[in-house]
Design a protein around this motif. Structure first.
Motif, PDB file in Angstrom:
ATOM      1  N   ALA A 132       0.839  -1.202   0.000  1.00  0.00           N
ATOM      2  CA  ALA A 132       0.000   0.000   0.000  1.00  0.00           C
ATOM      3  C   ALA A 132       0.874   1.253   0.000  1.00  0.00           C
ATOM      4  O   ALA A 132       0.619   2.203  -0.746  1.00  0.00           O
ATOM      5  N   ARG A 133       1.920   1.245   0.806  1.00  0.00           N
ATOM      6  CA  ARG A 133       2.844   2.384   0.840  1.00  0.00           C
ATOM      7  C   ARG A 133       3.561   2.545  -0.491  1.00  0.00           C
ATOM      8  O   ARG A 133       3.773   3.669  -0.965  1.00  0.00           O
ATOM      9  N   LYS A 134       3.920   1.431  -1.113  1.00  0.00           N
ATOM     10  CA  LYS A 134       4.570   1.473  -2.427  1.00  0.00           C
ATOM     11  C   LYS A 134       3.626   2.094  -3.465  1.00  0.00           C
ATOM     12  O   LYS A 134       4.046   2.916  -4.286  1.00  0.00           O
ATOM     13  N   ALA A 135       2.366   1.726  -3.423  1.00  0.00           N
ATOM     14  CA  ALA A 135       1.382   2.289  -4.350  1.00  0.00           C
ATOM     15  C   ALA A 135       1.226   3.792  -4.120  1.00  0.00           C
ATOM     16  O   ALA A 135       1.110   4.568  -5.073  1.00  0.00           O
ATOM     17  N   LEU A 136       1.246   4.217  -2.862  1.00  0.00           N
ATOM     18  CA  LEU A 136       1.147   5.646  -2.556  1.00  0.00           C
ATOM     19  C   LEU A 136       2.360   6.414  -3.076  1.00  0.00           C
ATOM     20  O   LEU A 136       2.221   7.532  -3.591  1.00  0.00           O
ATOM     21  N   ALA A 137       3.543   5.821  -2.960  1.00  0.00           N
ATOM     22  CA  ALA A 137       4.753   6.468  -3.484  1.00  0.00           C
ATOM     23  C   ALA A 137       4.667   6.600  -5.006  1.00  0.00           C
ATOM     24  O   ALA A 137       5.011   7.650  -5.571  1.00  0.00           O
ATOM     25  N   ALA A 138       4.198   5.551  -5.664  1.00  0.00           N
ATOM     26  CA  ALA A 138       4.036   5.599  -7.119  1.00  0.00           C
ATOM     27  C   ALA A 138       3.000   6.650  -7.503  1.00  0.00           C
ATOM     28  O   ALA A 138       3.179   7.388  -8.477  1.00  0.00           O
ATOM     29  N   LEU A 139       1.922   6.726  -6.727  1.00  0.00           N
ATOM     30  CA  LEU A 139       0.886   7.737  -6.980  1.00  0.00           C
ATOM     31  C   LEU A 139       1.462   9.146  -6.884  1.00  0.00           C
ATOM     32  O   LEU A 139       1.138  10.009  -7.710  1.00  0.00           O
ATOM     33  N   SER A 140       2.287   9.374  -5.909  1.00  0.00           N
ATOM     34  CA  SER A 140       2.895  10.693  -5.731  1.00  0.00           C
ATOM     35  C   SER A 140       3.656  11.103  -6.988  1.00  0.00           C
ATOM     36  O   SER A 140       3.506  12.226  -7.484  1.00  0.00           O
ATOM     37  N   LYS A 141       4.453  10.200  -7.520  1.00  0.00           N
ATOM     38  CA  LYS A 141       5.223  10.487  -8.737  1.00  0.00           C
ATOM     39  C   LYS A 141       4.307  10.711  -9.931  1.00  0.00           C
ATOM     40  O   LYS A 141       4.512  11.634 -10.722  1.00  0.00           O
ATOM     41  N   LEU A 142       3.295   9.871 -10.064  1.00  0.00           N
ATOM     42  CA  LEU A 142       2.373   9.991 -11.194  1.00  0.00           C
ATOM     43  C   LEU A 142       1.565  11.288 -11.120  1.00  0.00           C
ATOM     44  O   LEU A 142       1.311  11.929 -12.143  1.00  0.00           O
ATOM     45  N   ILE A 143       1.174  11.676  -9.923  1.00  0.00           N
ATOM     46  CA  ILE A 143       0.392  12.899  -9.756  1.00  0.00           C
ATOM     47  C   ILE A 143       1.227  14.117 -10.147  1.00  0.00           C
ATOM     48  O   ILE A 143       0.738  15.023 -10.829  1.00  0.00           O
ATOM     49  N   LYS A 144       2.491  14.134  -9.754  1.00  0.00           N
ATOM     50  CA  LYS A 144       3.373  15.242 -10.143  1.00  0.00           C
ATOM     51  C   LYS A 144       3.517  15.295 -11.659  1.00  0.00           C
ATOM     52  O   LYS A 144       3.485  16.379 -12.256  1.00  0.00           O
ATOM     53  N   LEU A 145       3.667  14.140 -12.287  1.00  0.00           N
ATOM     54  CA  LEU A 145       3.778  14.076 -13.737  1.00  0.00           C
ATOM     55  C   LEU A 145       2.505  14.582 -14.401  1.00  0.00           C
ATOM     56  O   LEU A 145       2.548  15.372 -15.340  1.00  0.00           O
ATOM     57  N   ARG A 146       1.351  14.167 -13.899  1.00  0.00           N
ATOM     58  CA  ARG A 146       0.075  14.580 -14.478  1.00  0.00           C
ATOM     59  C   ARG A 146      -0.144  16.084 -14.315  1.00  0.00           C
ATOM     60  O   ARG A 146      -0.627  16.747 -15.232  1.00  0.00           O
ATOM     61  N   ARG A 147       0.242  16.627 -13.161  1.00  0.00           N
ATOM     62  CA  ARG A 147       0.128  18.075 -12.960  1.00  0.00           C
ATOM     63  C   ARG A 147       0.957  18.825 -13.999  1.00  0.00           C
ATOM     64  O   ARG A 147       0.516  19.825 -14.569  1.00  0.00           O
ATOM     65  N   LYS A 148       2.168  18.327 -14.261  1.00  0.00           N
ATOM     66  CA  LYS A 148       3.042  18.942 -15.259  1.00  0.00           C
ATOM     67  C   LYS A 148       2.412  18.857 -16.646  1.00  0.00           C
ATOM     68  O   LYS A 148       2.423  19.838 -17.394  1.00  0.00           O
ATOM     69  N   GLU A 149       1.860  17.700 -16.995  1.00  0.00           N
ATOM     70  CA  GLU A 149       1.212  17.521 -18.297  1.00  0.00           C
ATOM     71  C   GLU A 149       0.040  18.487 -18.467  1.00  0.00           C
ATOM     72  O   GLU A 149      -0.126  19.094 -19.532  1.00  0.00           O
ATOM     73  N   ILE A 150      -0.757  18.620 -17.438  1.00  0.00           N
ATOM     74  CA  ILE A 150      -1.916  19.521 -17.498  1.00  0.00           C
ATOM     75  C   ILE A 150      -1.453  20.962 -17.686  1.00  0.00           C
ATOM     76  O   ILE A 150      -2.006  21.701 -18.512  1.00  0.00           O
TER      77      ILE A 150
END
Length: 69
Positions: free
Chosen positions: A40-58
């Motif tokens: 679960a913690r690993k998924a949250l860490a991956a989410l953090s990276k993906l969210i930053k990437l998505r914010r940049k894309e937007i």
């Protein structure tokens, strides 16, 4: 078009990680599976990276639309 494909891939990855987190968190909270806490913690860490990437894309899409107008 390529930007839309990348963005939808990022979106799909975010949704997948949310699902992974939800499943593993449920196993940890409801059944006490300690290994699920790590996943679960690993998924949250991956989410953090993906969210930053998505914010940049937007932001990039917003700026490109602004320049095109």
């Amino acid at each position: 078009m390529e930007g839309q494909i990348i963005m939808s891939q990022t979106h799909e990855s975010i949704m997948t990680e949310i699902q992974n987190y939800s499943e593993e968190n449920g196993k940890f909270v409801e059944k006490g599976v300690k290994a699920s806490a790590t996943r679960a913690r690993k998924a949250l860490a991956a989410l953090s990276k993906l969210i930053k990437l998505r914010r940049k894309e937007i932001q990039e899409a917003k700026n490109a639309a602004k320049k095109a107008a």
